[in-house]
Design a protein around this motif. Structure first.
Motif, PDB file in Angstrom:
ATOM      1  N   SER A 137     -29.749  11.572  63.731  1.00  0.00           N
ATOM      2  CA  SER A 137     -29.383  11.211  65.105  1.00  0.00           C
ATOM      3  C   SER A 137     -28.096  10.688  65.149  1.00  0.00           C
ATOM      4  O   SER A 137     -27.727   9.721  66.059  1.00  0.00           O
ATOM      5  CB  SER A 137     -30.442  10.024  65.287  1.00  0.00           C
ATOM      6  N   GLU A 141     -36.460  14.654  66.628  1.00  0.00           N
ATOM      7  CA  GLU A 141     -37.067  14.834  67.774  1.00  0.00           C
ATOM      8  C   GLU A 141     -37.946  13.900  67.960  1.00  0.00           C
ATOM      9  O   GLU A 141     -38.129  13.686  69.113  1.00  0.00           O
ATOM     10  CB  GLU A 141     -37.893  16.319  67.561  1.00  0.00           C
ATOM     11  N   SER A 171     -36.129  10.999  69.361  1.00  0.00           N
ATOM     12  CA  SER A 171     -35.722  11.200  70.849  1.00  0.00           C
ATOM     13  C   SER A 171     -36.851  11.274  71.763  1.00  0.00           C
ATOM     14  O   SER A 171     -36.675  10.389  72.918  1.00  0.00           O
ATOM     15  CB  SER A 171     -35.191  12.774  70.696  1.00  0.00           C
ATOM     16  N   TRP A 172     -38.119  11.482  71.323  1.00  0.00           N
ATOM     17  CA  TRP A 172     -39.314  11.147  72.184  1.00  0.00           C
ATOM     18  C   TRP A 172     -39.472   9.841  72.327  1.00  0.00           C
ATOM     19  O   TRP A 172     -39.844   9.452  73.603  1.00  0.00           O
ATOM     20  CB  TRP A 172     -40.433  12.011  71.473  1.00  0.00           C
ATOM     21  N   VAL A 215     -37.276   7.284  72.447  1.00  0.00           N
ATOM     22  CA  VAL A 215     -36.297   6.889  73.268  1.00  0.00           C
ATOM     23  C   VAL A 215     -36.505   7.409  74.657  1.00  0.00           C
ATOM     24  O   VAL A 215     -36.075   6.674  75.599  1.00  0.00           O
ATOM     25  CB  VAL A 215     -34.982   7.662  72.737  1.00  0.00           C
ATOM     26  N   GLU A 216     -36.844   8.685  74.586  1.00  0.00           N
ATOM     27  CA  GLU A 216     -37.048   9.110  76.187  1.00  0.00           C
ATOM     28  C   GLU A 216     -38.062   8.333  77.024  1.00  0.00           C
ATOM     29  O   GLU A 216     -38.076   8.191  78.161  1.00  0.00           O
ATOM     30  CB  GLU A 216     -37.573  10.737  76.170  1.00  0.00           C
ATOM     31  N   ASP A 217     -39.243   7.818  76.320  1.00  0.00           N
ATOM     32  CA  ASP A 217     -40.265   7.185  76.596  1.00  0.00           C
ATOM     33  C   ASP A 217     -39.634   5.759  76.966  1.00  0.00           C
ATOM     34  O   ASP A 217     -40.718   5.009  77.709  1.00  0.00           O
ATOM     35  CB  ASP A 217     -41.518   7.099  75.987  1.00  0.00           C
ATOM     36  N   HIS A 218     -38.873   5.240  76.241  1.00  0.00           N
ATOM     37  CA  HIS A 218     -38.626   3.830  76.352  1.00  0.00           C
ATOM     38  C   HIS A 218     -37.237   3.371  76.815  1.00  0.00           C
ATOM     39  O   HIS A 218     -36.491   2.816  76.258  1.00  0.00           O
ATOM     40  CB  HIS A 218     -38.992   3.046  75.365  1.00  0.00           C
ATOM     41  N   PRO A 219     -36.490   4.058  77.524  1.00  0.00           N
ATOM     42  CA  PRO A 219     -34.943   3.875  77.892  1.00  0.00           C
ATOM     43  C   PRO A 219     -34.714   2.353  78.397  1.00  0.00           C
ATOM     44  O   PRO A 219     -35.393   1.941  79.366  1.00  0.00           O
ATOM     45  CB  PRO A 219     -34.795   4.942  78.914  1.00  0.00           C
ATOM     46  N   ARG A 261     -30.059   3.242  69.402  1.00  0.00           N
ATOM     47  CA  ARG A 261     -30.279   3.885  70.690  1.00  0.00           C
ATOM     48  C   ARG A 261     -30.958   3.022  71.554  1.00  0.00           C
ATOM     49  O   ARG A 261     -30.849   3.327  72.845  1.00  0.00           O
ATOM     50  CB  ARG A 261     -31.028   5.238  70.551  1.00  0.00           C
ATOM     51  N   TYR A 274     -46.759   6.921  67.735  1.00  0.00           N
ATOM     52  CA  TYR A 274     -46.244   8.071  67.333  1.00  0.00           C
ATOM     53  C   TYR A 274     -46.320   8.532  65.860  1.00  0.00           C
ATOM     54  O   TYR A 274     -45.809   7.646  65.222  1.00  0.00           O
ATOM     55  CB  TYR A 274     -44.675   8.042  67.857  1.00  0.00           C
ATOM     56  N   ARG A 291     -47.339  17.432  70.469  1.00  0.00           N
ATOM     57  CA  ARG A 291     -46.098  18.498  70.712  1.00  0.00           C
ATOM     58  C   ARG A 291     -45.439  19.113  69.793  1.00  0.00           C
ATOM     59  O   ARG A 291     -45.760  18.670  68.464  1.00  0.00           O
ATOM     60  CB  ARG A 291     -45.063  17.420  70.997  1.00  0.00           C
TER      61      ARG A 291
END
Length: 279
Positions: A79, A98, A101-102, A104-108, A131, A238, A264
């Motif tokens: 990362s 990955e 990243s999932w 992070v995308e869900d909890h910006p 991140r 997750y 996914r």
């Protein structure tokens, strides 16, 4: 190409596929011997000093024993961050990036409370703490040796992670209030040993790899129960999973009451990650 690059490739021929040997040669020369791009590709014939020649020969001997190059070097990147790795921890994989990243995308930019179970090198919680700087991150592992590596990685990357030695299979666990539970637990069945590469099977910690053939979802079931206890309402779970058990993992979570379960694929097209929401 530099003659030593060719020498390394030839030395590893028969032990590794050509593309992998080429990648190792580049990695060794750039990371360990500090070759620049011009040094590597211009083909300049520069003799190695005696101490560096001895070091290179030692590295090649270890590689011929299928010791992972990451263990030989003592670190890898995950990362975008540097991580110490030892034989006490699994070498982080791109698929796990990955998963990070999932999340992070869900909890910006959210001040979420996160728990990673089976932390190993600490690659997941350290990356998430880096991140998602507003988050509070906890991490558990049963191995004290792994936890020492993970603590050093948190310090190295300038983040705070609260580590604890906890067995995910025990019937009681520390009390926490969390919004995100993440885990990449052991998921390789014993019958899959014969399909594994020697550099994994002979060197990486079995404690972090294998589950019984008769209970491949052992850790997923226990960790999901922990999530039912510790996750906040509508908190998110997750998993990284064994690609052979995607549908079974989804079914397990649904049976335990989780909803909005999503399976996914990774970049290679394999079922690799599951997300579920606590009821």
């Amino acid at each position: 190409m530099h003659p030593v690059y060719t020498e390394i490739k030839q030395a590893l021929s028969g032990f590794y596929p050509e593309t992998e040997a080429a990648a190792m040669a580049r990695w060794i020369l750039t990371d360990l011997f500090h070759f620049g791009t011009l040094d590597l590709y211009a083909g300049k014939d520069t003799d190695f000093p005696t101490d560096e020649r001895a070091r290179l020969n030692n590295i090649l001997t270890r590689l011929k024993s299928y010791e992972p190059l990451q263990y030989i070097i003592g670190e890898t990147r995950f990362s975008g961050l540097p991580f110490e790795v030892t034989p006490s921890v699994l070498i982080p994989r791109p698929e796990t990036e990955e998963l990070v990243s999932w999340i992070v995308e869900d909890h910006p930019d959210a001040p979420v409370r996160i728990l990673d179970i089976g932390t190993g090198s600490g690659c997941i919680p350290v990356s998430l703490a880096h991140r998602l700087p507003l988050s509070t991150v906890h991490a558990w592992d049963v191995s004290p040796e792994a936890l020492e590596v993970a603590r050093r990685n948190a310090i190295r990357n300038g983040v705070t992670v609260h580590f604890q030695q906890v067995d995910a299979l025990q019937e009681s666990w520390p009390s926490l209030n969390i919004d995100v539970l993440v885990s990449n637990p052991p998921y390789i069945t014993e019958k899959e040993r014969t399909d594994m590469e020697r550099n994994v099977l002979d060197w990486e910690p079995e404690l972090a790899l294998f589950v019984p053939d008769n209970d491949p979802l052992l850790f997923y079931r226990h960790i999901a129960r922990i999530g039912l206890d510790l996750l906040s309402p509508s908190g998110t779970l997750y998993y990284e999973i064994n690609r052979a058990y995607g549908a079974e993992t989804v079914s397990l979570l649904q049976q335990l009451g989780y909803h909005s379960v999503e399976l996914r694929k990774d970049l290679s097209g394999n079922d690799r990650m599951v997300k579920a929401v606590k009821p």
